[in-house]
Write a protein that holds these residues in place. Structure first.
Motif, PDB file in Angstrom:
ATOM      1  N   ILE A  37       0.868  -1.172   0.000  1.00  0.00           N
ATOM      2  CA  ILE A  37       0.000   0.000   0.000  1.00  0.00           C
ATOM      3  C   ILE A  37       0.907   1.223   0.000  1.00  0.00           C
ATOM      4  O   ILE A  37       1.762   1.350   0.871  1.00  0.00           O
ATOM      5  CB  ILE A  37      -0.899   0.029   1.247  1.00  0.00           C
ATOM      6  N   GLY A  38       0.731   2.095  -0.963  1.00  0.00           N
ATOM      7  CA  GLY A  38       1.539   3.316  -1.007  1.00  0.00           C
ATOM      8  C   GLY A  38       2.942   3.079  -1.502  1.00  0.00           C
ATOM      9  O   GLY A  38       3.226   3.198  -2.670  1.00  0.00           O
ATOM     10  N   VAL A  39       3.852   2.730  -0.598  1.00  0.00           N
ATOM     11  CA  VAL A  39       5.248   2.503  -0.968  1.00  0.00           C
ATOM     12  C   VAL A  39       5.611   1.041  -0.689  1.00  0.00           C
ATOM     13  O   VAL A  39       5.074   0.431   0.230  1.00  0.00           O
ATOM     14  CB  VAL A  39       6.198   3.453  -0.192  1.00  0.00           C
ATOM     15  N   PRO A  40       6.549   0.480  -1.475  1.00  0.00           N
ATOM     16  CA  PRO A  40       6.901  -0.925  -1.313  1.00  0.00           C
ATOM     17  C   PRO A  40       7.350  -1.327   0.097  1.00  0.00           C
ATOM     18  O   PRO A  40       7.222  -2.483   0.480  1.00  0.00           O
ATOM     19  CB  PRO A  40       8.026  -1.124  -2.329  1.00  0.00           C
ATOM     20  N   MET A  41       7.859  -0.363   0.872  1.00  0.00           N
ATOM     21  CA  MET A  41       8.286  -0.680   2.234  1.00  0.00           C
ATOM     22  C   MET A  41       7.120  -1.131   3.109  1.00  0.00           C
ATOM     23  O   MET A  41       7.303  -1.892   4.050  1.00  0.00           O
ATOM     24  CB  MET A  41       8.947   0.545   2.874  1.00  0.00           C
ATOM     25  N   LEU A  42       5.919  -0.632   2.795  1.00  0.00           N
ATOM     26  CA  LEU A  42       4.731  -0.971   3.579  1.00  0.00           C
ATOM     27  C   LEU A  42       3.984  -2.103   2.886  1.00  0.00           C
ATOM     28  O   LEU A  42       2.947  -1.902   2.264  1.00  0.00           O
ATOM     29  CB  LEU A  42       3.819   0.251   3.728  1.00  0.00           C
ATOM     30  N   GLY A  43       4.514  -3.296   2.976  1.00  0.00           N
ATOM     31  CA  GLY A  43       3.876  -4.405   2.296  1.00  0.00           C
ATOM     32  C   GLY A  43       4.340  -5.747   2.796  1.00  0.00           C
ATOM     33  O   GLY A  43       4.934  -5.873   3.865  1.00  0.00           O
ATOM     34  N   ARG A  44       4.069  -6.736   1.970  1.00  0.00           N
ATOM     35  CA  ARG A  44       4.336  -8.119   2.307  1.00  0.00           C
ATOM     36  C   ARG A  44       4.877  -8.830   1.078  1.00  0.00           C
ATOM     37  O   ARG A  44       4.424  -8.565  -0.032  1.00  0.00           O
ATOM     38  CB  ARG A  44       3.005  -8.721   2.726  1.00  0.00           C
ATOM     39  N   SER A  45       5.830  -9.722   1.276  1.00  0.00           N
ATOM     40  CA  SER A  45       6.434 -10.434   0.154  1.00  0.00           C
ATOM     41  C   SER A  45       6.217 -11.939   0.267  1.00  0.00           C
ATOM     42  O   SER A  45       6.096 -12.477   1.364  1.00  0.00           O
ATOM     43  CB  SER A  45       7.945 -10.184   0.105  1.00  0.00           C
TER      44      SER A  45
END
Length: 146
Positions: A131-139
């Motif tokens: 959400i928003g920027v790749p840092m705020l996510g899940r892989s």
């Protein structure tokens, strides 16, 4: 001469069995980032330079619904079976990866921005939803299937 002909035929008939390690097109098994267990198989296809992905198979336990629907999805996907559901849309080649598209998580019905990158010689695909920027996510790591 006969050996040469046989070798030529064998190489031509087996070419489709080898995956293109420079493209994400193909069949992938996604591995749950929390449990480390396989969750599904997703077929990624390409049309006019854009990647799309559909769920082909689910790995479900004996006590789980074997044909679940996406009851948390919104719009036209609500109530559809997860097998056959389009979960990747709009991904385009971006340097050595793919970006600009979205990925649907059928467990929560949410659509996330996504980016993907082939690793391990094209045998694995790092998939990130955010959400928003790749840092705020899940892989997750997806494994290419033959």
């Amino acid at each position: 001469m006969r050996t040469l002909l046989c070798a030529a035929l064998l190489s031509v008939t087996t070419l489709p069995a080898f995956a293109d390690d420079t493209s994400a097109v193909g069949l992938w098994k996604n591995i749950d980032d929390k449990t480390g267990k396989p969750k599904a198989e997703i077929r990624i296809s390409e049309s006019n330079g854009v990647l799309h992905g559909r769920v082909e198979k689910l790995y479900r336990g004996p006590g789980e619904d074997q044909n679940p629907i996406c009851d948390k999805c919104e719009g036209e996907d609500k109530g559809r079976p997860i097998v056959g559901l389009s979960i990747i849309d709009g991904m385009k080649k971006d340097g050595d990866g793919y970006s600009g598209g979205t990925i649907l998580d059928p467990e929560n019905g949410k659509v996330y921005k996504s980016k993907m990158k082939l690793v391990d010689g094209g045998r694995k695909l790092d998939v990130r939803g955010y959400i928003g920027v790749p840092m705020l996510g899940r892989s997750q790591v997806w494994v290419r299937q033959e």
